[in-house]
Scaffold this active site. Structure first.
Site, short mmCIF file in Angstrom:
data_model
loop_
_atom_site.label_atom_id
_atom_site.label_comp_id
_atom_site.label_asym_id
_atom_site.label_seq_id
_atom_site.Cartn_x
_atom_site.Cartn_y
_atom_site.Cartn_z
N HIS A 57 -2.49 -27.46 4.64
CA HIS A 57 -3.29 -26.25 4.42
C HIS A 57 -2.44 -25.01 4.14
O HIS A 57 -2.87 -24.14 3.39
CB HIS A 57 -4.16 -25.96 5.65
CG HIS A 57 -5.27 -26.93 5.82
ND1 HIS A 57 -6.36 -26.69 6.65
CD2 HIS A 57 -5.48 -28.17 5.28
CE1 HIS A 57 -7.19 -27.73 6.60
NE2 HIS A 57 -6.67 -28.64 5.79
N HIS B 213 -6.82 -23.51 -0.66
CA HIS B 213 -5.54 -23.43 0.04
C HIS B 213 -4.51 -22.68 -0.80
O HIS B 213 -3.72 -21.90 -0.28
CB HIS B 213 -5.02 -24.83 0.39
CG HIS B 213 -5.89 -25.56 1.37
ND1 HIS B 213 -6.49 -24.93 2.44
CD2 HIS B 213 -6.26 -26.87 1.43
CE1 HIS B 213 -7.20 -25.82 3.12
NE2 HIS B 213 -7.08 -27.00 2.53
N THR C 169 11.39 -21.85 22.36
CA THR C 169 9.95 -22.07 22.19
C THR C 169 9.53 -22.35 20.76
O THR C 169 8.38 -22.73 20.53
CB THR C 169 9.19 -20.80 22.63
OG1 THR C 169 9.66 -19.71 21.81
CG2 THR C 169 9.41 -20.49 24.10
N CYS D 90 14.38 -22.96 18.52
CA CYS D 90 14.85 -22.09 19.60
C CYS D 90 14.19 -22.62 20.88
O CYS D 90 13.72 -23.76 20.90
CB CYS D 90 14.55 -20.61 19.32
SG CYS D 90 12.81 -20.15 19.30
N ASP E 104 19.20 -21.67 17.73
CA ASP E 104 20.00 -20.88 18.66
C ASP E 104 20.58 -21.84 19.71
O ASP E 104 20.46 -23.07 19.60
CB ASP E 104 19.21 -19.70 19.23
CG ASP E 104 18.15 -20.11 20.24
OD1 ASP E 104 17.99 -21.33 20.51
OD2 ASP E 104 17.47 -19.22 20.79
C1 RB5 Z 1 16.68 -17.86 24.36
O1 RB5 Z 1 16.88 -17.81 25.74
C2 RB5 Z 1 15.19 -17.86 24.03
O2 RB5 Z 1 14.66 -16.61 24.26
C3 RB5 Z 1 15.01 -18.27 22.61
O3 RB5 Z 1 15.53 -19.54 22.42
C4 RB5 Z 1 13.57 -18.40 22.11
O4 RB5 Z 1 12.79 -19.15 22.98
C5 RB5 Z 1 12.90 -17.18 21.67
O5 RB5 Z 1 11.79 -17.21 21.09
#
Ligand code: RB5
Length: 152
Positions: A106, A144, A75, A73, A16
């Site tokens: 695994h 596994h 996180t 993204c 993203d």
């Molecule tokens: C975008 O602002 C953020 O929410 C997205 O990149 C991500 O971290 C969601 O899991």
């Protein structure tokens, strides 16, 4: 090598807006490593919805245009959640090389998910190298294989 064997070597990558810069750096690194890359976007700073890019990668892996993938993204969490709704995808959010190694050994993870806002550049690059270089341990450890089969 057949066309499908060649496609299996292709690394799909998508992010993203939060992951655009990290994606560009990783695409360059993968090219430097001699890998074929399928870049599915996004390519600019405009806000987009991460599930759309998880779906794009899952689609490419389902129809054989890519054999494994990288998703980014903010996180690495939301985009992995979305990718894992696809039955053939095993996406692992990794924060260090131990995560990346064990996700392969695994879990036979076929998608590495990274957080551009939570993981530093060099750690992310190391995660990619380890993820791509590490084999599933299914050949030597049938537990596994059994457990991964139960996921799908
Ligand atoms: C975008 O602002 C953020 O929410 C997205 O990149 C991500 O971290 C969601 O899991």
């Amino acid at each position: 090598m057949t066309a499908s064997e060649q496609a299996a070597d292709v690394v799909g990558i998508a992010s993203d807006h939060a992951g655009v810069e990290l994606k560009a750096t990783l695409v360059a690194m993968l090219h430097d490593l001699g890998m074929e890359v399928l870049d599915l976007g996004t390519d600019g700073p405009d806000s987009v919805d991460y599930p759309d890019f998880a779906d794009a990668l899952a689609g490419a892996m389902t129809d054989g245009r890519a054999g494994r993938g990288i998703l980014i993204c903010g996180t690495g969490i939301g985009i992995a959640m979305a990718a894992n709704r696809h039955r053939n995808i095993r996406a692992a959010t990794c924060h260090d090389t131990t995560d990346a190694r064990l996700a392969r050994q695994h879990n036979d993870a076929n998608v590495l998910a990274l957080g551009a806002r939570t993981t530093g550049l060099e750690v992310a690059q190391d995660c990619v190298r380890v993820f791509l270089d590490t084999a599933f341990e299914g050949d030597t450890n049938p537990r596994h294989v059994r457990r991964v089969a139960k996921i799908s």
